[in-house]
Design an enzyme around this catalytic site. Structure first.
Site, PDB file in Angstrom:
ATOM      1  N   ASP A   7       0.833  -1.205   0.000  1.00 28.29           N
ATOM      2  CA  ASP A   7       0.000   0.000   0.000  1.00 28.29           C
ATOM      3  C   ASP A   7       0.870   1.258   0.000  1.00 28.29           C
ATOM      4  O   ASP A   7       1.679   1.465   0.914  1.00 28.29           O
ATOM      5  CB  ASP A   7      -0.890  -0.019   1.249  1.00 28.29           C
ATOM      6  N   CYS A  46      -6.673   3.694  -3.495  1.00 26.85           N
ATOM      7  CA  CYS A  46      -6.764   2.349  -2.912  1.00 26.85           C
ATOM      8  C   CYS A  46      -7.815   1.419  -3.501  1.00 26.85           C
ATOM      9  O   CYS A  46      -7.494   0.361  -4.035  1.00 26.85           O
ATOM     10  CB  CYS A  46      -7.014   2.475  -1.416  1.00 26.85           C
ATOM     11  N   ARG A  50      -7.475  -2.014  -6.114  1.00 36.10           N
ATOM     12  CA  ARG A  50      -7.770  -3.387  -5.736  1.00 36.10           C
ATOM     13  C   ARG A  50      -8.834  -4.005  -6.644  1.00 36.10           C
ATOM     14  O   ARG A  50      -8.748  -5.180  -7.003  1.00 36.10           O
ATOM     15  CB  ARG A  50      -8.219  -3.419  -4.267  1.00 36.10           C
ATOM     16  N   HIS A 101     -10.516  -3.492   1.396  1.00 32.09           N
ATOM     17  CA  HIS A 101     -10.905  -2.167   0.899  1.00 32.09           C
ATOM     18  C   HIS A 101     -11.770  -2.191  -0.365  1.00 32.09           C
ATOM     19  O   HIS A 101     -11.664  -1.321  -1.229  1.00 32.09           O
ATOM     20  CB  HIS A 101      -9.678  -1.283   0.679  1.00 32.09           C
ATOM     21  N   SER A 124      -8.416   0.961   4.917  1.00 30.64           N
ATOM     22  CA  SER A 124      -7.123   1.577   5.249  1.00 30.64           C
ATOM     23  C   SER A 124      -6.915   1.652   6.751  1.00 30.64           C
ATOM     24  O   SER A 124      -7.861   1.856   7.515  1.00 30.64           O
ATOM     25  CB  SER A 124      -7.033   2.977   4.642  1.00 30.64           C
ATOM     26  N   HIS A 189       1.094   2.298   4.241  1.00 33.99           N
ATOM     27  CA  HIS A 189       0.134   3.400   4.362  1.00 33.99           C
ATOM     28  C   HIS A 189       0.278   4.049   5.737  1.00 33.99           C
ATOM     29  O   HIS A 189       0.542   3.373   6.727  1.00 33.99           O
ATOM     30  CB  HIS A 189      -1.277   2.826   4.188  1.00 33.99           C
ATOM     31  N   ASN A 242      -0.551   1.989  -5.666  1.00 35.18           N
ATOM     32  CA  ASN A 242      -0.428   3.324  -6.276  1.00 35.18           C
ATOM     33  C   ASN A 242       0.906   3.906  -5.859  1.00 35.18           C
ATOM     34  O   ASN A 242       1.693   3.270  -5.152  1.00 35.18           O
ATOM     35  CB  ASN A 242      -1.581   4.257  -5.866  1.00 35.18           C
TER      36      ASN A 242
END
Length: 615
Positions: A7, A46, A50, A101, A124, A189, A242
């Site tokens: 992440d 996010c 996914r 997520h 998250s 993250h 990302n």
């Protein structure tokens, strides 16, 4: 088949892609024994990232444009066929370990999307709510579809370790049968919580420490495969969802030499560090520069497993990468790659050429640089990986060709009237997974979250006087923007332009927001609540003379738009379900767009005397 999905890991955050401050010996070895994919694409944020990986589709096709929050009514539709469902049909054991997520309601959880088992945080790690039992800000930890613990910030320091234990146990339990392990890490993250063994070990602060813990985790998985004599029978893909969250400073990572970061469709926002490992099949120390991405993993894994996408099944956008991985070709299986921000295409890449047609922010929460306001822009990524030199004037035919690709795909799955978009999943009464208080306001930047709810005690809501002085190019941060959630509102301003397209103002994103913009000579006032976009339109004078406009949503749910002396246009609408977290922008929309604008560039005209009031 193992997919490790980190992440917010940037292009330059691991050793094989240039990191030096944090050491990644296991990923270095994985690269030495496998392949680096240098033009591998995810999505800007996010949830959409996914969705793309698991369905083989651009997020816009499956109505997952951005990010789902806790207790969201929407999620990935249960009818979408994921990698896990397709592989389970072929006899694979399946497990998801980590951040899901794609909706936290029971209908959307991994065990409803083809996974035999799940262990992880369903969104998250910064989406905490205050537990009514403990009074602490927590996130839930699930096993399958049940909450087994509530994790405070400090508890997150063991999440990589515990996730790795679960992954290793799954591999060992299923060593005698084919398996699919999907491991979308919570790390890296924000908030950053490296495990005790890794704190202070890197030369790059706690961010580097957590990257090194992720590297350790990958090493444990690869070692387990070797010890179980499964290495030559297993494809492992390591990638990221990302680019780095640049506004987090030392907690945000790096995408150099790429431009931009998370939330952006510059290369740094969506081109991610990717490794593929399959001893005996993938040549050691190999490199693939062909365009590929997460949408290609579904057809690739199904092909490797000996399956086929059944005829008549829903369209997917990805293609089989097996010939690339096995060194049989160096050509991309896809003609083009599209860069979506929400439901709008902002750019397309074909070969080395990237055409951008929209103004792009550098990263989530940052302003847009001046050179991003000229549209269209053409870059040769082979010669200019940092996207600094626009060569559109030198290649008008190429611009026209690439623009036609964008127009065709935008018609298919983009904008507000797509021809081939499939619906998101939706529940009528979403609920939190654990007893909790409503979201409380947070100071800007705490735990990586933008403020939600009323203005913060340490923030200054914009005054009517300052609002009236805003001009094209100005932005008001989310914490200081007018509070418009669940209220009738009225917006008025004076606009002077001869342009027939352009953004007058925008506040919000593709979850909630409102915008006033011109499209082919029509002025539109739009209010977005998820996939629902209410709008009302009126003719706009073809003149540079100043025009007074008033747009409102009244208490009876009527959208009203008055332009100059023309009769009022009336439609129907719904108040915003929550306060937009993004900035209020004048003459632009600097984040994921509220609407499908016909021109995302800087507004060619004046916007003055802005007034926004609620009742």
């Amino acid at each position: 088949i193992v997919i490790v999905f980190v992440d917010d890991l940037g292009y330059a955050d691991i050793g094989p892609f240039g990191a030096t401050k944090q050491k990644t010996p296991n990923l270095d070895r994985m690269s030495d024994e496998g392949m680096r994919l240098t033009s591998f694409y995810a999505a800007p944020v996010c949830s959409v990232s996914r969705a793309q990986l698991l369905t083989g589709c651009y997020g816009a096709r499956v109505s997952v444009p951005g990010v789902f929050g806790p207790a969201s009514k929407n999620g990935l539709h249960p009818n979408e066929l994921t990698i896990a469902e397709r592989l389970r049909e072929l006899g694979y054991a399946t497990m998801c370990v980590g951040k899901w997520h794609l909706g936290d309601q029971p209908e959307f959880l991994p065990t409803r999307q083809g996974f035999d088992h799940y262990f992880g945080i369903p969104y998250s790690n910064d989406m905490q709510r205050r537990s009514t039992d403990s009074g602490k800000n927590v996130v839930p930890l699930l096993r399958d579809d049940k909450v087994i613990e509530l994790l405070s910030d400090e508890d997150q320091s063991r999440i990589v370790e515990r996730s790795t234990e679960e992954a290793v146990d799954f591999i060992r339990r299923n060593r005698e049968r084919p398996f699919f392990l999907y491991m979308p890490h919570t790390a890296v993250h924000t908030p950053i919580w490296p495990g005790e063994m890794f704190r202070g070990k890197s030369s790059n602060g706690r961010f580097g420490d957590w990257v090194e813990e992720v590297d350790w985790s990958v090493g444990r998985i690869l070692d387990t495969l070797r010890e179980s004599k499964l290495d030559q029978r297993t494809l492992v893909v390591f990638t990221s969802d990302n680019g780095p969250w640049l506004v987090k400073g030392p907690d945000g990572g790096s995408a150099l030499p790429l431009r931009g970061g998370k939330g952006s469709t510059w290369e740094g926002g969506v081109r991610v560090p990717t490794l593929a490992w399959w001893p005996g099949k993938i040549a050691p120390s190999s490199r693939c520069d062909a365009v590929a991405g997460t949408i290609d993993l579904l057809p690739t894994t199904v092909a490797i497993a000996g399956g086929e996408t059944p005829a008549g099944q829903s369209v997917i956008d990805g293609r089989d990468l097996t010939p690339l991985l096995l060194g049989k070709t160096d050509k991309s299986p896809r003609d083009a790659h599209f860069y979506f921000a929400g439901y709008n295409i902002q750019a397309v890449r074909q070969g080395p050429w990237k055409l951008a047609i929209a103004t792009q922010p550098e990263s989530m929460g940052t302003a847009t640089r001046e050179d991003a306001g000229k549209n269209p822009r053409l870059y040769n990524l082979d010669d200019d990986i940092g996207e600094q030199t626009d060569v559109s004037d030198n290649h008008p035919d190429l611009v026209t060709k690439l623009r036609s690709l964008i127009d065709a795909m935008q018609t298919e799955i983009g904008g507000t009237e797509p021809t081939a978009r499939r619906p998101a999943g939706e529940v009528t009464e979403p609920k939190m997974l654990y007893p909790s208080e409503p979201p409380r306001p947070r100071a800007p930047g705490r735990n990586g979250r933008a403020p939600v709810g009323p203005p913060q005690p340490n923030s200054t809501p914009i005054t009517p006087e300052r609002l009236a002085r805003l001009r094209v190019g100005d932005r008001v941060p989310g914490e200081s923007a007018p509070r418009v959630a669940a209220k009738p509102l009225e917006i008025s301003c004076t606009v002077a332009t001869a342009a027939r397209d352009g953004i007058v103002l925008a506040h919000g994103g593709n979850a909630v927001g409102y915008a006033i913009h011109l499209r082919k000579g029509k002025l539109l006032f739009e209010i977005r609540n998820g996939t629902k976009l209410d709008q009302v339109a009126a003719d706009f004078p073809n003149s540079e003379n100043p025009v007074n406009i008033t747009a409102s949503l009244d208490p009876e749910g009527k959208l009203r738009l008055k332009v100059g002396d023309q009769p009022e246009s009336i439609g129907s609408g719904t108040p915003l379900s929550r306060q937009p977290q993004e900035a209020l922008c004048v003459g632009m929309d600097d984040m994921i767009p509220v609407s499908n604008y016909s021109d995302n560039g800087s507004f060619a005209g004046r916007v003055e005397n802005l007034r926004i009031t609620t009742r």
